[in-house]
Design an enzyme around this catalytic site. Sequence first.
Site, PDB file in Angstrom:
ATOM      1  CG  ASN A 103      43.438  42.529  43.356  1.00 44.47           C
ATOM      2  OD1 ASN A 103      42.266  42.130  43.294  1.00 44.47           O
ATOM      3  ND2 ASN A 103      44.465  41.698  43.334  1.00 44.47           N
ATOM      4  CG  HIS A 105      47.103  38.385  46.349  1.00 42.96           C
ATOM      5  ND1 HIS A 105      46.842  37.691  45.179  1.00 42.96           N
ATOM      6  CD2 HIS A 105      48.065  37.679  47.004  1.00 42.96           C
ATOM      7  CE1 HIS A 105      47.626  36.623  45.125  1.00 42.96           C
ATOM      8  NE2 HIS A 105      48.372  36.596  46.222  1.00 42.96           N
ATOM      9  CB  SER A 132      47.925  42.278  50.714  1.00 44.98           C
ATOM     10  OG  SER A 132      48.754  41.420  51.469  1.00 44.98           O
ATOM     11  CG  ASP A 141      48.965  38.971  42.504  1.00 45.02           C
ATOM     12  OD1 ASP A 141      47.920  39.636  42.363  1.00 45.02           O
ATOM     13  OD2 ASP A 141      49.034  37.751  42.252  1.00 45.02           O
TER      14      ASP A 141
HETATM   15  C1  GRF Z   1      39.168  36.458  47.365  1.00 43.26           C
HETATM   16  O1  GRF Z   1      39.780  35.447  48.087  1.00 43.26           O
HETATM   17  C2  GRF Z   1      40.172  37.484  46.921  1.00 43.26           C
HETATM   18  O2  GRF Z   1      41.227  37.624  47.806  1.00 43.26           O
HETATM   19  C3  GRF Z   1      40.676  36.904  45.631  1.00 43.26           C
HETATM   20  O3  GRF Z   1      39.550  36.312  45.030  1.00 43.26           O
HETATM   21  C4  GRF Z   1      38.599  35.960  46.029  1.00 43.26           C
HETATM   22  C5  GRF Z   1      37.315  36.636  45.666  1.00 43.26           C
HETATM   23  O4  GRF Z   1      36.257  36.208  46.471  1.00 43.26           O
HETATM   24  N1  GRF Z   1      41.306  37.922  44.823  1.00 43.26           N
HETATM   25  P1  GRF Z   1      34.827  36.912  46.347  1.00 43.26           P
HETATM   26  O5  GRF Z   1      34.379  36.767  44.910  1.00 43.26           O
HETATM   27  O6  GRF Z   1      34.978  38.336  46.775  1.00 43.26           O
HETATM   28  O7  GRF Z   1      33.956  36.119  47.267  1.00 43.26           O
END
Ligand code: GRF
Length: 210
Positions: A103, A105, A132, A141
């Site tokens: 993932n 974050h 991260s 997370d």
């Molecule tokens: C990103 O900021 C990511 O860190 C978080 O959700 C958002 C997703 O954005 N988990 P996108 O859909 O990839 O534009």
Amino acid sequence: MLISGRGSNLRAIVAQARQHPESNYRVCAVISNKPHAAGLQFARDEGIETEVIDHGMYSDRATFDRALADTIDKYSPDLVALAGFMRILSPEFVTRYRGRLINIHPSLLPAYKGLKTHERALAAKEQWHGASVHFVTPDLDGGPVILQARVAIHANDTVDTLSARVLKAEHVVYPQAIRWLAGGRVRLEASGAVALDGTILDAPQRIDME
Ligand code: GRF
């Protein structure tokens, strides 16, 4: 990849695979829990397989997670990457994909788990913020971090300006971490530690960005 919305990380990951022939991965499918996620249309336009598993159609988390896993497994992916996937996954699901579920974050984990990370980092007058890439474990997370992008917070930053800079940084580190994983350079060890090129990391790899 699993998404719920915009899909800008998906775009960055697909773009890197296209633009850099030495990238050793391809996105085999995009699965969304939201039928109208913008990232789905992008994937279709790119000729990538798409699937919708609408969580609203399932009575509970376990049933949804099983349907999701069945759909993922149709594609036999080596890696399952969450990018803005806004569902909490059950420990059973997470354990099934241990070591190949990642993932991104938007914070320098372990700081600012959860939502509204940019707001909270600004309110705390932090000097640094970032993003991260981490292995997903049942600890929300809290899984072992592979790679971080560190972004300086400016005196005049707002949530919009800061989140835009962090997002740009996400688009660098997420494709890079996937390249490492696809190349077999990064592994999640049985101990829960992350190894890069056979060496256990005692701190996440970190890139400083503008
Ligand atoms: C990103 O900021 C990511 O860190 C978080 O959700 C958002 C997703 O954005 N988990 P996108 O859909 O990839 O534009």
